[in-house]
Structures are given as C-alpha cells and as structure tokens.
Design an enzyme around this catalytic site. Sequence first.
Site, PDB file in Angstrom:
ATOM      1  N   LYS A 118       0.833  -1.204   0.000  1.00  0.00           N
ATOM      2  CA  LYS A 118       0.000   0.000   0.000  1.00  0.00           C
ATOM      3  C   LYS A 118       0.867   1.254   0.000  1.00  0.00           C
ATOM      4  O   LYS A 118       0.644   2.181  -0.774  1.00  0.00           O
ATOM      5  CB  LYS A 118      -0.933  -0.005   1.212  1.00  0.00           C
ATOM      6  CG  LYS A 118      -1.862   1.206   1.259  1.00  0.00           C
ATOM      7  CD  LYS A 118      -2.650   1.280   2.556  1.00  0.00           C
ATOM      8  CE  LYS A 118      -3.648   0.182   2.702  1.00  0.00           C
ATOM      9  NZ  LYS A 118      -4.531   0.373   3.876  1.00  0.00           N
ATOM     10  N   GLU A 177      10.026  -5.864   3.924  1.00  0.00           N
ATOM     11  CA  GLU A 177      10.265  -7.157   3.290  1.00  0.00           C
ATOM     12  C   GLU A 177       9.910  -7.118   1.801  1.00  0.00           C
ATOM     13  O   GLU A 177      10.638  -7.634   0.946  1.00  0.00           O
ATOM     14  CB  GLU A 177       9.463  -8.256   3.996  1.00  0.00           C
ATOM     15  CG  GLU A 177       9.800  -8.452   5.456  1.00  0.00           C
ATOM     16  CD  GLU A 177       8.944  -7.600   6.392  1.00  0.00           C
ATOM     17  OE1 GLU A 177       8.869  -7.931   7.585  1.00  0.00           O
ATOM     18  OE2 GLU A 177       8.349  -6.587   5.922  1.00  0.00           O
ATOM     19  N   GLY A 216      -5.081  -4.808   5.559  1.00  0.00           N
ATOM     20  CA  GLY A 216      -4.324  -5.796   4.800  1.00  0.00           C
ATOM     21  C   GLY A 216      -4.957  -7.176   4.779  1.00  0.00           C
ATOM     22  O   GLY A 216      -5.057  -7.816   3.736  1.00  0.00           O
ATOM     23  N   ARG A 217      -5.408  -7.633   5.931  1.00  0.00           N
ATOM     24  CA  ARG A 217      -5.958  -8.992   6.004  1.00  0.00           C
ATOM     25  C   ARG A 217      -7.371  -9.082   5.441  1.00  0.00           C
ATOM     26  O   ARG A 217      -7.952 -10.166   5.381  1.00  0.00           O
ATOM     27  CB  ARG A 217      -5.901  -9.506   7.439  1.00  0.00           C
ATOM     28  CG  ARG A 217      -6.565  -8.611   8.475  1.00  0.00           C
ATOM     29  CD  ARG A 217      -6.149  -9.039   9.887  1.00  0.00           C
ATOM     30  NE  ARG A 217      -6.662  -8.151  10.922  1.00  0.00           N
ATOM     31  CZ  ARG A 217      -6.073  -7.013  11.288  1.00  0.00           C
ATOM     32  NH1 ARG A 217      -4.978  -6.603  10.674  1.00  0.00           N
ATOM     33  NH2 ARG A 217      -6.575  -6.270  12.267  1.00  0.00           N
ATOM     34  N   GLU A 266      -4.318 -11.712  14.201  1.00  0.00           N
ATOM     35  CA  GLU A 266      -3.940 -10.306  14.073  1.00  0.00           C
ATOM     36  C   GLU A 266      -5.130  -9.406  14.404  1.00  0.00           C
ATOM     37  O   GLU A 266      -4.957  -8.296  14.915  1.00  0.00           O
ATOM     38  CB  GLU A 266      -3.443 -10.023  12.653  1.00  0.00           C
ATOM     39  CG  GLU A 266      -2.713  -8.689  12.520  1.00  0.00           C
ATOM     40  CD  GLU A 266      -1.993  -8.554  11.192  1.00  0.00           C
ATOM     41  OE1 GLU A 266      -0.813  -8.967  11.109  1.00  0.00           O
ATOM     42  OE2 GLU A 266      -2.605  -8.043  10.236  1.00  0.00           O
ATOM     43  N   HIS A 287      -2.251 -37.965  10.371  1.00  0.00           N
ATOM     44  CA  HIS A 287      -0.993 -38.674  10.594  1.00  0.00           C
ATOM     45  C   HIS A 287       0.059 -37.759  11.202  1.00  0.00           C
ATOM     46  O   HIS A 287       1.249 -38.068  11.159  1.00  0.00           O
ATOM     47  CB  HIS A 287      -0.497 -39.262   9.268  1.00  0.00           C
ATOM     48  CG  HIS A 287      -1.406 -40.327   8.730  1.00  0.00           C
ATOM     49  ND1 HIS A 287      -1.233 -41.675   9.014  1.00  0.00           N
ATOM     50  CD2 HIS A 287      -2.522 -40.245   7.968  1.00  0.00           C
ATOM     51  CE1 HIS A 287      -2.189 -42.373   8.421  1.00  0.00           C
ATOM     52  NE2 HIS A 287      -2.997 -41.525   7.789  1.00  0.00           N
ATOM     53  N   LYS A 310       9.324  -4.612  13.797  1.00  0.00           N
ATOM     54  CA  LYS A 310       9.820  -3.915  12.611  1.00  0.00           C
ATOM     55  C   LYS A 310      10.780  -2.798  12.995  1.00  0.00           C
ATOM     56  O   LYS A 310      11.835  -2.615  12.373  1.00  0.00           O
ATOM     57  CB  LYS A 310       8.653  -3.333  11.810  1.00  0.00           C
ATOM     58  CG  LYS A 310       7.812  -4.347  11.055  1.00  0.00           C
ATOM     59  CD  LYS A 310       6.753  -3.614  10.245  1.00  0.00           C
ATOM     60  CE  LYS A 310       5.926  -4.567   9.406  1.00  0.00           C
ATOM     61  NZ  LYS A 310       4.919  -3.854   8.594  1.00  0.00           N
TER      62      LYS A 310
END
Length: 538
Positions: free
Chosen positions: A203, A209, A260-261, A346, A377, A505
């Site tokens: 954005k 990152e 964001g999510r 979050e 399993h 961050k």
Amino acid sequence: MSTHPRCDHTAAWAALAGHFEAHGRDFDLREAFARDPGRFDALSLQAPEVFADLSKNLVDAATLRFLLDLSRECGLEARRDALLAGDLVNTTEGRAVLHTALRAPRGAPAPTPQVNAEVHAVLDAMLDHAETVRDTARSGITDVVNIGIGGSDLGPRMAVLALDAFVQPGLRLHFVSNVDGHDLARVLRGLDARRTLFIIASKTFTTQETMANAHAARAWFDAAGGTDRAAHFVGVTTNLEAAAAFGITRTFGFWDWVGGRYSMWSAIGLPIAIAIGAANFRALLDGAHAMDRHFATAPLERNLPVLLGLLDVWYRNFHRCASRSVAPYHQGLERLPAYLQQLEMESNGKGVDLAGEALPYGTSPVVWGEPGTNGQHAYFQMLHQGTDVIPVEFIAVKHPTHPYADLHTKALANCLAQSQALMLGKTTEAALGERAPTASASLGALTLARHRSFPGNRPSTTLLLDRLTPRALGALIALYEHRVFTSGAVWGINPFDQWGVELGKALAGDLLPRLTAATVDSTGLDGSTAGLLARLKA
C-alpha cells in the site's frame, strides 16, 4: 468509543457463567444426542454456499440463548450495523472499515454511492489488465510473481491454490513473501525474464520485506536480459511517486479503509484475477457479498457468522480452550489455516478493550491446522488423546474438481469419521474387548486398554460446501471475516488495528546496520541480543 458495557460486566455474562457451572462444564455430547433425536436438525443451518453442522459442539438450546443474550447486551447488532454503514469503527486509527464495499454490486448505495463508484472504477481497470495478461499469446506472459507479505500475500496465495481448477492453462502463479532470500531464489529459478510479470503489492510502497524482495527481483530481471521494466512490473499501491521511482508506471490503488488482512477483494486480488479471470473474480466477490447480506439481515439465532463467533467466546472464556484446529478435507484449502491465522490472531489478539483497559479474560485462540488426511498422521493424536480439549473445524466439499471419485470418497469418509471419533471416544471396557496386533505382549490387558481408550466428548464443527467454486470460496472467507468481528465485538476490542506488528519492525531497523557494520556495536542492547549479534558477526 463504545457505550456498551464490557462483556464480563453484563448480566448476560453472569448468567452464562452460572449456566456453565450448572450444565456446561460437564456437558456430554453422547448423552445430548441420545436425549434429542432432532439435535442435528436443530443445530445445523444453511448460509450462502456453506452448510454448517454445529450439533457436535458442547452447547444446547439454553447455551445458545445465553450467548445470544450476551451478544445483544454487548451491542453486537449496533456494532455490525456501524461497520456496514461505514462508520469509524477502527477507533484507534480513526478509520472506517469498508472491505464489504469492495464486493458490493455496482450501484449499491452502501456505504455511499461515491465509494461504490470508486471501487468499481479500480475493479474494472484491474480486471481489464488481468484479461490482457491472461491472453498469453499476445502478452507473452507465462509466469506471474506476486511480491507482498501478510495480507498482500496470504489471501491471494490461498485463493489461487483453492481455485486451481479455474486457473488459466499455460499460466503459472508464484508468490514471494519472506525476506529470507531462499524464498525468492526458489521462485526465480528457471523463470524467463522476458515472459515474467512481477506484481509488487504494498500500500505504501515502503514495506521492508516487500521492497527488499522487489529490488532483488528487479536486479534479477535486468541481469537475466529483461527489458521494458514498465511492461513487466505492476504496482498495487497508493504511493504512485515511489512506484514511478522504482520504474513502475502501471499501478492499481486502494484505500486506507482496506485493512491488509481484508484486502484480497481489492486490487491486492490482481494475481487471483489473472489466475481465474474477470468473470470468476466477480463470482468470488458475489459469494462474499451474499454472506455479507446474510450477516446483515439474518436473525441472530440463524446467523452463521454470529453463531460461530459466539461459540468461539464460549470455548475461549468458559471452557478455557486456548486454541482451535482447522482441518480442511480438500487439498485446495491447504493454505486456509495460514490465512485464518492472520485474519483471526492479528484481528483479535488484543489485550486491552476499546477504552485501553487491560482485559481479564482471553481473546483470540491460537488457530492452526493442516489439510486432512495429512493432519490425521501428524497432530490428530493429540486431538483425540491429549490432555487439552481443542475444538476442531472440519471443512468438506461434496463434489471434487478432479476425476478421482474413489479418492474423494475416501477423504470424505475420513472427515466424517474423525468428527465422529472425537465425539464418541472409546471406553476402557471397549478397548479391553479388542485385539491389538501391534501391542506389546508384556503389557497387561488393562494397562494396554487404558493406552487405547479415548475420552471422547471433544467438540467439532463441520462446514460443508457443495463445490469449491469462486463464489463458494468468497462466501467462506466472508463468513470467517464476520465471525472474527462477532467475537471481537463481544470482547469489546478493536479487531482492525495491528500495533503488535510494529515493534519488531522498528527493532529490526535498528539491528540491520549493526549486522552490516564492520565491527560489533552492541550499544544499548540486552545481553541476549548482544550475544547473538556477536555470534553472527564472528
């Protein structure tokens, strides 16, 4: 600021606590089914694209009445209506939260005609570009690399995998999120720069990152013989100046009211649109909008997101269940648990209420899981015989999109069997009557039977889709969004900020130059971090 009392200060909470002590703590599912032959019908419901069986949960009609009373006393309906009306429900950042507007049909009035027009202008432009890229004969693009992180990665990555049956033949979608260069190196290996499109999704165009990976990808593109960056790099951002400085001229924007999510419905969904096409992307939005309308209009007693959110409160605050496992019995949903981790933890992983006061009760559970039958399993041993009770969410799809009908039937049989086994368990007496070929001959029969008994009475929910289509996936994800909002509203927290992401961050920004410096500078660092820094630079 909320005018409603905090949930643990309400009369409904006190009544629910009394009900738990009298009936809920020792509730037995097996007895409940024996008493009530109609339990399944009473505790299952159909929402848009999703059928839900809630009957294997540790609740009865009285429990649900108390939970619904709690939701009303905590003002859930008013908070829901404020969310959908575009009020500033993200109080700590002073923002509206309008992800539902991203999937509202053209011409819809809510929250405003202007927002609707802006959303559809960006949507139309994004989908036009997606169709251009999908025409591989003309675009020359065979590989699309989405570079983002968090909400700019998890939603698109999950959706493209889930809708693999709808992906354009001849197109390959790749996702890079981790700043660890192994992630980027793995994706770039074997790609042709002349036939690769990079989507840089940030954005602000400053996400550490994402921008580190974007610069590395641009360097690879130049070194690998790529030309015309403008044709091979697209930005999903609102920072046009920074994108232009990077060499990107084609951008698609979104708004500060898109968290964001919650952003896969926006231009962040460009890789989804390229993968499945404009018509299918619109079907994804349509399914989500159908669930939005269900959440907005269905009575609370038959409102699936509300009921699931209230079950989360029941297990977290009364049964003290600290986690919930998600087990999708469809390989296409393999990234759904990871997506839900961000969506739920979050959003609701908060320790203070809307007034900034510390909470005395638990909020978000840990969300985790793997697709069935792989999980059987791996961790199902703990679900069945471990010391913690962990509610499980099974997701099944009636019709597959592959030709292997026998394999699909086996997957469905396992899904049903696992929820049945969690509920029924196995008594020591039953285990005594069985023969165990792999058991040690030196163990006594009773000792062995105790090892092979299961407590049962472990709760689960089963969500059933008819087919995993774009519309069904949209409805499923919107269901989870509104479920998270419901529990957050009851807990009295803001599910739309994420301040907990920021501290790490900031500290990383301080440590980065120390790692690249010629000498070790541990000024102001704690002993552990200083020691690790010295070890890394030795």
